[in-house]
Design a protein around this motif. Structure first.
Motif, PDB file in Angstrom:
ATOM      1  N   VAL A   8      83.349  57.663  32.636  1.00 12.37           N
ATOM      2  CA  VAL A   8      82.797  56.312  32.776  1.00 12.37           C
ATOM      3  C   VAL A   8      81.377  56.437  33.317  1.00 12.37           C
ATOM      4  O   VAL A   8      81.173  56.926  34.423  1.00 12.37           O
ATOM      5  N   MET A   9      80.390  56.043  32.486  1.00  8.86           N
ATOM      6  CA  MET A   9      78.994  56.092  32.922  1.00  8.86           C
ATOM      7  C   MET A   9      78.143  55.281  31.953  1.00  8.86           C
ATOM      8  O   MET A   9      78.570  54.982  30.844  1.00  8.86           O
ATOM      9  N   GLU A  10      76.959  54.930  32.395  1.00 10.40           N
ATOM     10  CA  GLU A  10      76.021  54.246  31.513  1.00 10.40           C
ATOM     11  C   GLU A  10      75.580  55.214  30.417  1.00 10.40           C
ATOM     12  O   GLU A  10      75.549  56.428  30.619  1.00 10.40           O
ATOM     13  N   VAL A  11      75.229  54.663  29.278  1.00  6.99           N
ATOM     14  CA  VAL A  11      74.822  55.478  28.133  1.00  6.99           C
ATOM     15  C   VAL A  11      73.646  56.377  28.498  1.00  6.99           C
ATOM     16  O   VAL A  11      73.616  57.557  28.153  1.00  6.99           O
ATOM     17  N   LYS A  12      72.669  55.856  29.241  1.00  4.50           N
ATOM     18  CA  LYS A  12      71.488  56.667  29.565  1.00  4.50           C
ATOM     19  C   LYS A  12      71.812  57.820  30.522  1.00  4.50           C
ATOM     20  O   LYS A  12      71.030  58.750  30.651  1.00  4.50           O
ATOM     21  N   ALA A  13      72.984  57.788  31.152  1.00  6.77           N
ATOM     22  CA  ALA A  13      73.382  58.872  32.052  1.00  6.77           C
ATOM     23  C   ALA A  13      74.078  60.011  31.299  1.00  6.77           C
ATOM     24  O   ALA A  13      74.325  61.063  31.877  1.00  6.77           O
ATOM     25  N   ARG A  14      74.375  59.808  30.017  1.00  8.85           N
ATOM     26  CA  ARG A  14      75.067  60.841  29.237  1.00  8.85           C
ATOM     27  C   ARG A  14      74.162  62.044  29.008  1.00  8.85           C
ATOM     28  O   ARG A  14      73.012  61.905  28.618  1.00  8.85           O
ATOM     29  N   LYS A  15      74.714  63.231  29.247  1.00  3.08           N
ATOM     30  CA  LYS A  15      74.017  64.484  28.951  1.00  3.08           C
ATOM     31  C   LYS A  15      74.785  65.146  27.807  1.00  3.08           C
ATOM     32  O   LYS A  15      75.986  65.406  27.922  1.00  3.08           O
ATOM     33  N   VAL A  39      73.464  57.647  20.188  1.00  5.69           N
ATOM     34  CA  VAL A  39      73.501  58.207  21.543  1.00  5.69           C
ATOM     35  C   VAL A  39      74.479  59.378  21.511  1.00  5.69           C
ATOM     36  O   VAL A  39      75.296  59.465  20.592  1.00  5.69           O
ATOM     37  N   PRO A  40      74.420  60.276  22.480  1.00  4.33           N
ATOM     38  CA  PRO A  40      75.391  61.378  22.482  1.00  4.33           C
ATOM     39  C   PRO A  40      76.830  60.847  22.530  1.00  4.33           C
ATOM     40  O   PRO A  40      77.173  60.059  23.400  1.00  4.33           O
ATOM     41  N   TRP A  41      77.636  61.280  21.576  1.00  2.00           N
ATOM     42  CA  TRP A  41      79.047  60.897  21.551  1.00  2.00           C
ATOM     43  C   TRP A  41      79.886  61.895  22.350  1.00  2.00           C
ATOM     44  O   TRP A  41      80.935  61.553  22.851  1.00  2.00           O
ATOM     45  N   CYS A  42      79.422  63.105  22.438  1.00  2.00           N
ATOM     46  CA  CYS A  42      80.096  64.142  23.216  1.00  2.00           C
ATOM     47  C   CYS A  42      79.182  64.437  24.402  1.00  2.00           C
ATOM     48  O   CYS A  42      78.039  64.852  24.226  1.00  2.00           O
ATOM     49  N   PHE A  43      79.677  64.177  25.604  1.00  2.00           N
ATOM     50  CA  PHE A  43      78.811  64.295  26.775  1.00  2.00           C
ATOM     51  C   PHE A  43      79.577  64.854  27.964  1.00  2.00           C
ATOM     52  O   PHE A  43      80.796  64.763  28.041  1.00  2.00           O
ATOM     53  N   PHE A  44      78.816  65.463  28.889  1.00  2.00           N
ATOM     54  CA  PHE A  44      79.418  66.078  30.055  1.00  2.00           C
ATOM     55  C   PHE A  44      80.005  65.018  30.986  1.00  2.00           C
ATOM     56  O   PHE A  44      79.399  63.965  31.187  1.00  2.00           O
TER      57      PHE A  44
END
Length: 130
Positions: free
Chosen positions: A82-89, A115-120
């Motif tokens: 759970v995070m904002e899209v801009k926080a996705r790495k 946006v990244p679909w696979c993120f840490f």
């Protein structure tokens, strides 16, 4: 009760269950990981925290000038996702599958294009240190 009456009963039961899901209390991550400047109003002037939580929204009155009752971040399979899209790495590549992403121990959400679909994931411990 005839077939028509049981159909109405099923419809009413379905509506009731949808209401319960819609008004479930958000998790702390869904509320705390949202930048106050990005809050979308979910209440009305003078709403109490209990009224806000009763309709499935977040409440935080510690930041002036932004909505105190606001829409939570979308729920994910894991709170660490759970995070904002801009926080996705980014943890993958364009077109990565959910299965390959999971094999990398990463989060996957394909609901927002470009946006990244696979993120840490973001652990709760990391959040407390920031």
């Amino acid at each position: 009760m005839g077939p028509r009456g049981s159909g109405i009963l099923v419809a009413l039961l379905g509506l009731g269950l949808c209401s319960l899901v819609a008004s479930s209390k958000p998790t702390p991550c869904q509320c705390s990981r949202l930048n106050p400047q990005n809050r979308k109003n979910c209440g009305f002037p003078g709403i109490t925290s209990n009224q806000c939580f009763d309709v499935g929204c977040c409440f935080d009155s510690s930041v002036a000038g932004v909505p105190w009752c606001f829409t939570p971040l979308p729920m994910q399979e894991s709170e660490e996702c759970v995070m904002e899209v801009k926080a996705r790495k980014n943890c993958g590549y364009p077109g990565i599958s959910k299965e390959i992403c999971a094999s990398r121990n990463c989060c996957f959400s394909d609901t927002i294009p470009e946006v990244p679909w696979c993120f840490f994931p973001q652990s709760v411990q990391e959040e407390e240190l920031v």
